[in-house]
Design an enzyme around this catalytic site. Structure first.
Site, short mmCIF file in Angstrom:
data_model
loop_
_atom_site.label_atom_id
_atom_site.label_comp_id
_atom_site.label_asym_id
_atom_site.label_seq_id
_atom_site.Cartn_x
_atom_site.Cartn_y
_atom_site.Cartn_z
N LEU A 1 -14.49 -3.22 -4.36
CA LEU A 1 -14.15 -3.61 -2.99
C LEU A 1 -13.67 -2.42 -2.16
CD1 LEU A 1 -12.14 -6.89 -3.73
CD2 LEU A 1 -14.51 -6.72 -2.94
N GLY A 2 -13.09 -1.44 -2.83
CA GLY A 2 -12.58 -0.27 -2.12
C GLY A 2 -12.14 0.79 -3.11
N ALA B 1 -7.01 5.13 -7.19
CA ALA B 1 -7.26 3.76 -7.65
C ALA B 1 -8.56 3.23 -7.08
CB ALA B 1 -6.10 2.85 -7.24
N LYS B 2 -9.13 2.27 -7.81
CA LYS B 2 -10.26 1.50 -7.32
C LYS B 2 -9.85 0.03 -7.30
CE LYS B 2 -14.33 4.21 -8.73
NZ LYS B 2 -15.56 4.19 -9.55
N ASP C 1 4.78 1.37 7.14
CA ASP C 1 3.41 1.76 7.51
C ASP C 1 2.65 0.56 8.06
OD1 ASP C 1 1.31 3.55 7.91
OD2 ASP C 1 0.49 3.26 5.89
N LYS D 1 0.43 -1.39 10.47
CA LYS D 1 -0.67 -1.09 11.39
C LYS D 1 -1.78 -2.10 11.12
CE LYS D 1 -2.37 2.46 8.16
NZ LYS D 1 -2.71 3.89 8.00
N ASN E 1 -3.52 -2.38 7.77
CA ASN E 1 -2.79 -2.94 6.63
C ASN E 1 -2.47 -4.42 6.81
OD1 ASN E 1 -2.78 -0.51 5.25
ND2 ASN E 1 -0.79 0.13 6.07
N ASP F 1 -0.44 -3.33 1.44
CA ASP F 1 -0.18 -1.90 1.26
C ASP F 1 1.29 -1.54 1.43
OD1 ASP F 1 -0.33 0.79 0.90
OD2 ASP F 1 -2.01 1.12 2.25
N THR G 1 1.95 6.21 10.06
CA THR G 1 0.74 6.65 10.76
C THR G 1 1.14 7.06 12.18
OG1 THR G 1 -0.57 5.13 9.43
CG2 THR G 1 -1.57 5.95 11.47
#
Length: 442
Positions: free
Chosen positions: A20-21, A26-27, A136, A138, A141, A154, A176
């Site tokens: 998925l990402g 990490a995956k 964080d 935004k 996320n 996240d 960010t």
């Protein structure tokens, strides 16, 4: 029905699917619970990469935070498992994509923007009540589920109470650029909760405008505008929404709206229904289970050995005791699934003697014992706090006839009040039976 390819099965429990990402360490894979057929997202992290990039504290903090903040509008951490080489975080699968995708297509109407903002504030308020600041926030996320409801994700940059200075302030600048509060960059310490509220204000502006309030050719120009809270409203935003944003994007954090002020705002209040947070006891993260590590290659997947039932008197094993007192590279909290409490100590007294001491402490501190089972004491304070009356549960685990481990956990009330109570009241009251507190030097 068992999938044909056994290499896609981990811990005899989940089927691993497509990627998925992917991040730096990490995956994330699509997964399926074989027993319930539930879709999940599985974050796979290589321990070697964590150690190499010094990210151990970050991932431990992320796991700790996600265990604390179980809420309808926060992505749920369902389970944590590990092999010798990898850590597996099994999380709620949120398939609606990022809120950023919607914002990137243009402004939202006020009703939709208000709904997402209400859900965001509900989640952030819940985090803050447990002493967690996200740091964080935004649209990237903020995820959307199949019902178009918001889920905060996240927590890799989030902060827990123990990261604060004695004055309650945080010092590490992070976030960010377009969403970070101006006080975060001043290197004088900042209130993480107030910094989160600034980020929420930027998000609300972006939802209603279709673009960000502080823009520039480079990061410094963005920061200069943010330091002055220098922005303009598009004409289509309603006066009520403008008023709320104007009270969020305030450069002085002391003059910025608090969450109670946001919730009482007329624009916010329209159609607002506060969701009920989930009970921590429902989470699979809190079940008793252990991981049996096999030798061999890291691709060899170990079995997840579930505990077959709790004895009348619970026991700790030696590995857990040593780990609880260690300051080193301890990944126990990442792959265990027993819910850990904020406080723990070892006593050179029998379990029954410790229980008697806990009951005496409750009476001394003007707490009422509300429930008592063998080797478990529940107590509640008499005074109302920020989130109601403080309540706590203390469970005693016998290691040997004259050695016991005691875990504390908050059952109700405000996290910061609970931490302060433990430090200022509980620890001094128990000093005559404590051999070692978790994390204290030996």
């Amino acid at each position: 029905m068992v999938p044909e390819n056994p290499r896609n099965i981990i811990f005899n429990k989940y089927e691993m699917g497509r990627v998925l990402g992917q991040g730096n360490f990490a995956k994330v894979y699509h997964g399926r619970n074989l027993a319930t057929n539930e879709n999940v997202a599985i974050k796979v992290i290589k321990k070697e990469k964590l150690k190499k990039d010094r990210l151990v504290k970050q991932i431990k903090r992320e796991v700790s935070v996600m265990r604390l903040v179980r809420h309808p509008h926060i992505v749920e951490l369902k389970e944590v498992m590990a092999t010798k080489g990898k850590i597996f975080l099994v999380m709620e699968y949120v398939k609606g994509g990022e809120l950023f995708t919607k914002v990137n297509k243009g402004k939202l109407n006020e009703d939709d923007a208000r709904k997402y903002f209400q859900q965001l504030i509900s989640a952030v308020d819940f985090c803050h009540s447990r002493g967690v600041t996200h740091r964080d926030l935004k649209p990237e996320n903020l995820l959307l589920d199949e019902n178009e409801d918001l889920k905060v994700s996240d927590f890799g940059l989030s902060a827990l109470p123990e990261q604060r200075r004695d004055d309650g302030m945080l010092v590490t600048p992070c976030g960010t650029p377009a969403y970070v509060a101006p006080e975060v960059l001043k290197k004088k310490g900042y209130d993480g909760s107030k910094a989160d509220i600034w980020s929420c204000g930027v998000i609300l502006y972006a939802l209603l405008s279709g673009y960000l309030p502080f823009q520039g050719e480079n990061v410094m120009r963005i920061y200069r505008k943010a330091f002055k809270a220098e922005y303009e409203f598009p004409e289509w935003i309603s006066p009520q929404a403008k008023n709320l944003i104007s009270n969020l994007l305030v450069a002085d954090p002391e003059k910025r709206y608090s969450i109670p002020e946001i919730i009482s705002d007329p624009w916010f209040q329209y159609g607002f229904m506060r969701p009920l947070a989930f009970s921590m006891k429902e989470s699979a993260v809190g079940e008793d289970s252990t991981i049996d590590h096999f030798g061999g290659e890291e691709e060899e997947v170990p079995e997840l050995v579930a505990a077959m039932g709790k004895p009348a008197r619970p026991f700790y094993n030696a590995f857990e005791i040593i780990s609880s007192l260690s300051h080193g590279f301890d990944l126990r909290s990442l792959f265990e699934t027993r819910k850990r409490s904020p406080s723990m100590f070892i006593s050179k007294y029998s379990a029954s003697a410790v229980v008697a001491k806990l009951e005496g402490m409750a009476k001394k501190l003007n707490f009422r014992v509300t429930g008592k089972k063998e080797f478990t004491v529940r107590m509640q304070g008499m005074k109302e706090g920020r989130k109601g009356k403080l309540a706590m549960t203390m469970e005693v685990f016998e290691v040997a006839p004259e050695v016991a481990v005691v875990e504390f956990s908050k059952s109700a009330g405000d996290t910061l009040e609970y931490v302060k109570f433990c430090e200022e009241q509980v620890r001094p009251s128990l000093k005559d039976i404590v051999w070692s507190w978790q994390g204290d030097s030996n």
